[in-house]
Scaffold this active site. Structure first.
Site, PDB file in Angstrom:
ATOM      1  N   HIS A 153     -14.519  86.392 -13.400  1.00 50.04           N
ATOM      2  CA  HIS A 153     -14.442  85.055 -12.798  1.00 50.04           C
ATOM      3  C   HIS A 153     -15.595  84.151 -13.256  1.00 50.04           C
ATOM      4  CE1 HIS A 153     -12.667  82.386  -9.865  1.00 50.04           C
ATOM      5  NE2 HIS A 153     -13.832  82.148  -9.330  1.00 50.04           N
TER       6      HIS A 153
ATOM      7  N   SER B 266     -12.092  77.258 -10.460  1.00 47.40           N
ATOM      8  CA  SER B 266     -12.100  77.975  -9.186  1.00 47.40           C
ATOM      9  C   SER B 266     -11.796  77.029  -8.009  1.00 47.40           C
ATOM     10  CB  SER B 266     -13.446  78.696  -9.036  1.00 47.40           C
ATOM     11  OG  SER B 266     -13.384  79.616  -7.997  1.00 47.40           O
TER      12      SER B 266
END
Ligand SMILES: *[C@@H]1O[C@H](CO)[C@@H](O)[C@H](O)[C@H]1NC(C)=O
Ligand SMILES: *[C@@H]1O[C@H](CO)[C@@H](O)[C@H](O)[C@H]1NC(C)=O
Ligand SMILES: *[C@@H]1O[C@H](CO)[C@@H](O)[C@H](O)[C@H]1NC(C)=O
Ligand SMILES: *[C@@H]1O[C@H](CO)[C@@H](O)[C@H](O)[C@H]1NC(C)=O
Ligand SMILES: *[C@@H]1O[C@H](CO)[C@@H](O)[C@H](O)[C@H]1NC(C)=O
Length: 353
Positions: free
Chosen positions: A315, A111
């Site tokens: 995610h 990320s």
């Protein structure tokens, strides 16, 4: 940084060196919480002849020692992932190279660890020669679809007002100088501390899928979630709003002062030359496949684009899923092993899976 110099099989010569860089609201521990036998990336690499270095980005619990500012001082928190990529990653890489006497290292970022890698490559291009292969998990840059999520749309459309609030009330640190997000969320679950449903509910609100979550990791996930600078979040909101991967927007007047132009300049990602392997998932609404494909197609050194085809891999599952070892970490390790320790590649073709 933390370091795991070798794994269960002991030390060996010529270990490959890797720097792992965590995401927003994470710190080094998040690469460990899956546990030694349950697929933690850091342990998996250490057991497979890697010398593993774990970054703790500025502001996290282990990275608060400033030369002149206390972390209670709002000015300590005047940074975004721009500064992490421009100053901190190069400093970490220099330190690792000096300690290990290597010329090059591997990199893996999750990320924000991917976003800040893009910043390093474009702001400090000389550091790209020090990278054998960067494995970027769910790195976000352009956010082409994120505005379709109502909450993301609301916050990104109002990013200027949010920054004004930050300035007016000195809310430089999120959620506050005193408490981390993890502490706030854990206090919400305090009556049900041993009832993981509460944690699972909190994660579900962000798109995580309960069937993937390894419940015993959840309290650890929250416990190690550090504070972050408000600017890290606002910078992301600006990207979502503009759909452009560019530097921090200070507003026209200050942009002219700082950048010599009214809009912030784009990061020239087309100039990236560091070899990159991308890892994305169809179930990820924060770092979407279309975002990552756009990046891969602009970068000549995109060596792999690996897609997890499950709509149920969100995610957070890049760290939290109980399937992370088989689905992600082992394929990633195998790909890294194709690269020699000195950085020469055994493969030349671009892989899109
Ligand atoms: C691995 O995960 C399971 C839950 O999925 C947990 O019960 C077990 O304690 C974990 N093992 C280790 C060694 O961490
Ligand atoms: C560790 O050593 C054992 C026996 O020496 C071997 O079977 C195993 O494959 C090794 N593990 C790794 C990850 O290299
Ligand atoms: C925060 O940092 C930016 C860029 O480094 C600088 O231009 C700005 O003046 C700083 N903000 C304050 C309030 O000092
Ligand atoms: C940060 O460190 C303090 C003191 O060592 C500890 O009490 C706290 O739980 C840590 N917080 C995080 C987010 O790691
Ligand atoms: C990107 O590469 C182009 C062509 O090589 C060059 O002209 C330009 O200055 C580079 N941009 C930056 C910001 O480094």
């Amino acid at each position: 940084m933390h370091r795991i110099p070798y794994g269960r099989n002991g030390s060996s010569e010529n270990r490959r060196v890797i720097l792992l860089v965590h995401g927003l609201l994470n710190q080094a521990e998040h690469f460990l919480i899956a546990g030694m036998y349950n697929g933690s990336l850091a342990y998996l690499l250490a057991d497979n002849e890697f010398d593993v270095w774990l970054a703790n980005c500025r502001g996290t619990n282990h990275s608060r020692q400033h030369i002149s500012l206390s972390s209670e001082d709002p000015m300590f928190w005047n940074f975004s992932w721009h500064e992490i990529g421009k100053y901190d990653l190069p400093a970490k890489i220099d330190y690792i190279l000096e300690k290990t006497k290597k010329r090059k290292i591997f990199y893996a970022g999750y990320s924000q660890g991917g976003t800040s890698f893009y910043v390093m490559c474009t702001e400090r291009p000389e550091y790209q020669d020090k990278i054998i292969l960067a494995s970027l998990m769910a790195p976000s840059a352009f956010f082409p679809e994120t505005k379709k999520i109502p909450l993301a749309n609301f916050f990104s459309t109002n990013h200027e007002e949010i920054m004004e609030l930050v300035d007016d009330y000195s809310l430089y640190c999120f959620p506050s100088i005193k408490y981390s997000l993890g502490e706030v969320l854990m206090s919400l679950c305090v009556d049900s501390l041993f009832d993981n449903q509460c944690y699972i509910f909190l994660l579900e609100t962000t798109g995580a899928k309960p069937e993937n979550i390894n419940p015993y990791m959840l309290p650890l996930w929250f416990r190690f979630s550090p504070k972050v600078a408000a600017k890290q979040i606002v910078h992301y909101l600006q990207l979502i709003y503009s759909g452009t991967f560019r530097k921090f927007d200070y507003g026209t007047t200050k942009n002219l002062q700082i950048y010599g132009q009214s809009k912030p300049p784009d990061y020239p990602v087309g100039n990236i030359t560091a070899p990159i392997a991308f890892y994305s998932s169809l179930g990820d609404f924060m770092a979407e496949y279309s975002d990552i494909q756009q990046m891969c197609s602009r970068i000549l050194s995109c060596e792999r684009s690996f897609l997890l085809r499950s709509k149920h891999f969100s995610h957070f599952d890049f760290i939290l899923s109980n399937k992370v070892e088989k689905k992600l970490n082992v394929p990633m390790l195998r790909f890294m092993q194709r690269y020699d320790e000195d950085g020469t590649t055994k493969i030349k073709n671009k892989l899109v899976e």
